[in-house]
Write a protein that holds these residues in place. Structure first.
Motif, PDB file in Angstrom:
ATOM      1  N   THR A 143      -5.752   1.720   2.984  1.00  0.00           N
ATOM      2  CA  THR A 143      -5.460   0.289   2.973  1.00  0.00           C
ATOM      3  C   THR A 143      -5.685  -0.329   4.344  1.00  0.00           C
ATOM      4  O   THR A 143      -6.257  -1.418   4.467  1.00  0.00           O
ATOM      5  CB  THR A 143      -4.019   0.037   2.513  1.00  0.00           C
ATOM      6  OG1 THR A 143      -3.846   0.544   1.182  1.00  0.00           O
ATOM      7  CG2 THR A 143      -3.698  -1.449   2.522  1.00  0.00           C
ATOM      8  N   ASP A 182       7.265   0.685  -8.246  1.00  0.00           N
ATOM      9  CA  ASP A 182       7.258   0.789  -6.780  1.00  0.00           C
ATOM     10  C   ASP A 182       6.002   1.525  -6.318  1.00  0.00           C
ATOM     11  O   ASP A 182       5.396   1.165  -5.302  1.00  0.00           O
ATOM     12  CB  ASP A 182       8.505   1.530  -6.282  1.00  0.00           C
ATOM     13  CG  ASP A 182       9.766   0.690  -6.412  1.00  0.00           C
ATOM     14  OD1 ASP A 182       9.630  -0.542  -6.573  1.00  0.00           O
ATOM     15  OD2 ASP A 182      10.868   1.265  -6.355  1.00  0.00           O
ATOM     16  N   ASN A 185       2.839  -0.744  -6.869  1.00  0.00           N
ATOM     17  CA  ASN A 185       2.863  -1.869  -5.931  1.00  0.00           C
ATOM     18  C   ASN A 185       2.354  -1.466  -4.557  1.00  0.00           C
ATOM     19  O   ASN A 185       1.778  -2.282  -3.833  1.00  0.00           O
ATOM     20  CB  ASN A 185       4.275  -2.433  -5.805  1.00  0.00           C
ATOM     21  CG  ASN A 185       4.695  -3.229  -7.024  1.00  0.00           C
ATOM     22  OD1 ASN A 185       3.852  -3.665  -7.807  1.00  0.00           O
ATOM     23  ND2 ASN A 185       5.995  -3.411  -7.194  1.00  0.00           N
ATOM     24  N   GLU A 186       2.546  -0.206  -4.208  1.00  0.00           N
ATOM     25  CA  GLU A 186       2.127   0.264  -2.894  1.00  0.00           C
ATOM     26  C   GLU A 186       0.770   0.947  -2.919  1.00  0.00           C
ATOM     27  O   GLU A 186      -0.032   0.772  -1.995  1.00  0.00           O
ATOM     28  CB  GLU A 186       3.166   1.234  -2.326  1.00  0.00           C
ATOM     29  CG  GLU A 186       2.826   1.727  -0.920  1.00  0.00           C
ATOM     30  CD  GLU A 186       3.944   2.539  -0.279  1.00  0.00           C
ATOM     31  OE1 GLU A 186       3.759   2.993   0.867  1.00  0.00           O
ATOM     32  OE2 GLU A 186       4.997   2.718  -0.931  1.00  0.00           O
ATOM     33  N   TYR A 187       0.506   1.714  -3.963  1.00  0.00           N
ATOM     34  CA  TYR A 187      -0.682   2.564  -3.955  1.00  0.00           C
ATOM     35  C   TYR A 187      -1.801   2.149  -4.915  1.00  0.00           C
ATOM     36  O   TYR A 187      -2.925   2.643  -4.795  1.00  0.00           O
ATOM     37  CB  TYR A 187      -0.282   4.006  -4.266  1.00  0.00           C
ATOM     38  CG  TYR A 187       0.599   4.616  -3.209  1.00  0.00           C
ATOM     39  CD1 TYR A 187       0.090   4.951  -1.958  1.00  0.00           C
ATOM     40  CD2 TYR A 187       1.950   4.847  -3.459  1.00  0.00           C
ATOM     41  CE1 TYR A 187       0.898   5.504  -0.976  1.00  0.00           C
ATOM     42  CE2 TYR A 187       2.772   5.399  -2.475  1.00  0.00           C
ATOM     43  CZ  TYR A 187       2.239   5.722  -1.241  1.00  0.00           C
ATOM     44  OH  TYR A 187       3.040   6.265  -0.276  1.00  0.00           O
ATOM     45  N   GLN A 189      -2.713  -1.254  -5.748  1.00  0.00           N
ATOM     46  CA  GLN A 189      -2.721  -2.708  -5.689  1.00  0.00           C
ATOM     47  C   GLN A 189      -3.964  -3.327  -6.324  1.00  0.00           C
ATOM     48  O   GLN A 189      -3.872  -4.343  -7.014  1.00  0.00           O
ATOM     49  CB  GLN A 189      -2.590  -3.168  -4.234  1.00  0.00           C
ATOM     50  CG  GLN A 189      -1.253  -2.816  -3.610  1.00  0.00           C
ATOM     51  CD  GLN A 189      -1.115  -3.344  -2.188  1.00  0.00           C
ATOM     52  OE1 GLN A 189      -1.989  -4.038  -1.683  1.00  0.00           O
ATOM     53  NE2 GLN A 189      -0.016  -3.013  -1.533  1.00  0.00           N
ATOM     54  N   ARG A 194      -1.965  -6.137  -7.759  1.00  0.00           N
ATOM     55  CA  ARG A 194      -0.747  -6.354  -6.971  1.00  0.00           C
ATOM     56  C   ARG A 194      -1.040  -6.733  -5.517  1.00  0.00           C
ATOM     57  O   ARG A 194      -0.135  -6.668  -4.686  1.00  0.00           O
ATOM     58  CB  ARG A 194       0.116  -5.091  -7.003  1.00  0.00           C
ATOM     59  CG  ARG A 194       0.428  -4.574  -8.399  1.00  0.00           C
ATOM     60  CD  ARG A 194       1.199  -5.581  -9.241  1.00  0.00           C
ATOM     61  NE  ARG A 194       1.294  -5.166 -10.626  1.00  0.00           N
ATOM     62  CZ  ARG A 194       2.230  -4.351 -11.100  1.00  0.00           C
ATOM     63  NH1 ARG A 194       3.128  -3.842 -10.285  1.00  0.00           N
ATOM     64  NH2 ARG A 194       2.243  -4.033 -12.384  1.00  0.00           N
ATOM     65  N   THR A 233       0.677  -7.433   6.023  1.00  0.00           N
ATOM     66  CA  THR A 233       2.032  -6.893   5.870  1.00  0.00           C
ATOM     67  C   THR A 233       2.304  -5.675   6.744  1.00  0.00           C
ATOM     68  O   THR A 233       3.421  -5.186   6.802  1.00  0.00           O
ATOM     69  CB  THR A 233       2.291  -6.516   4.396  1.00  0.00           C
ATOM     70  OG1 THR A 233       1.268  -5.619   3.948  1.00  0.00           O
ATOM     71  CG2 THR A 233       2.287  -7.753   3.523  1.00  0.00           C
TER      72      THR A 233
END
Length: 251
Positions: A143, A182, A185-187, A189, A194, A233
């Motif tokens: 990311t 969860d 949302n993080e991995y 996206q 997301r 972020t």
């Protein structure tokens, strides 16, 4: 006298005659000078050919010095970019465009494909030139690389939004699985839609009712903001407030 010598050296370096003497041929795109010769960069052959490798080998037969390989100065197949039979040769853009579209790996043109041909941010969080193929696939780095060094991993055009785990798209039902939100949302996206928009990210740390903002403590805020400091972020609201409150519009 020194300035005259320097001018001559610079003129020699920039002259067409100097460049066309390179063993790789007249077209030096996707190469770098290592102090001795022009050699192909790691991104020259990092992608896959669009058509089969066998077909590319027929269309673009290897030079007598060998196939195009990163780190070498083997001759680029002449048919990748010219109709000439020997170097120096003028570059025929239509031929080169076709080679980039069909056989970029065989011709050493991966760095000029859409996935790799873009600018990295001015102030990346890691050295874009040292990124490895393993990092390109790493959930820890992917990311960040997409946001800061997209050209290193063929992530141009992603807008910084990618799946940190490259297998997410293999099972899209994970996007709606209870207990996995969860994780996605993080991995996942990109696959699961997301990715945070810049407006959403900014609003999470700012208020539209602000009438004034704390002063920036850094003179580099304009450049940082252009490269995502206010929206990325990776940086906390506290960090933005401490350095670029006015630029990031934080009360």
């Amino acid at each position: 006298m020194f300035s005259l010598i320097l001018s001559v050296l610079v003129a020699t370096w920039l002259s067409p005659e100097f460049h066309v003497d390179a063993a790789v041929g007249s077209d030096l795109n996707c190469t770098t000078y290592n102090g001795t010769a022009f050699v192909y960069t790691s991104t020259a052959t990092i992608c896959a050919n669009t058509i089969s490798d066998a077909a590319c080998a027929v269309l673009y037969p290897a030079d007598t010095t060998g196939a195009v390989i990163a780190g070498t100065d083997n001759g680029r197949p002449l048919t990748c970019y010219t109709t000439a039979t020997a170097t120096p040769a003028a570059i025929v853009q239509d031929m080169k465009t076709a080679a980039i579209a069909d056989c970029p790996a065989t011709c050493g043109y991966c760095c000029e494909t859409a996935a790799y041909d873009c600018a990295n941010v001015a102030y990346p969080r890691l050295d874009c030139s040292t990124i490895t193929s393993a990092q390109c696939l790493s959930a820890t780095w992917r990311t960040i690389i997409a946001q800061d060094c997209p050209s290193a991993c063929g992530l141009c055009g992603s807008g910084g939004c990618v799946d940190a785990v490259v297998d997410c798209a293999n099972d899209v039902t994970i996007c709606n699985t209870v207990g996995m939100q969860d994780f996605v949302n993080e991995y996942c996206q990109y696959t699961c839609g997301r990715c945070a928009s810049s407006s959403t990210t900014v609003s999470s740390g700012s208020s539209s009712s602000c009438s004034s903002y704390a002063a920036d403590s850094s003179s580099a805020c304009s450049a940082w903001a252009a490269n995502g400091f206010c929206t990325n972020t990776f940086y906390t609201t506290a960090e933005r407030m401490a350095y670029c409150a006015t630029t990031c519009k934080l009360c």
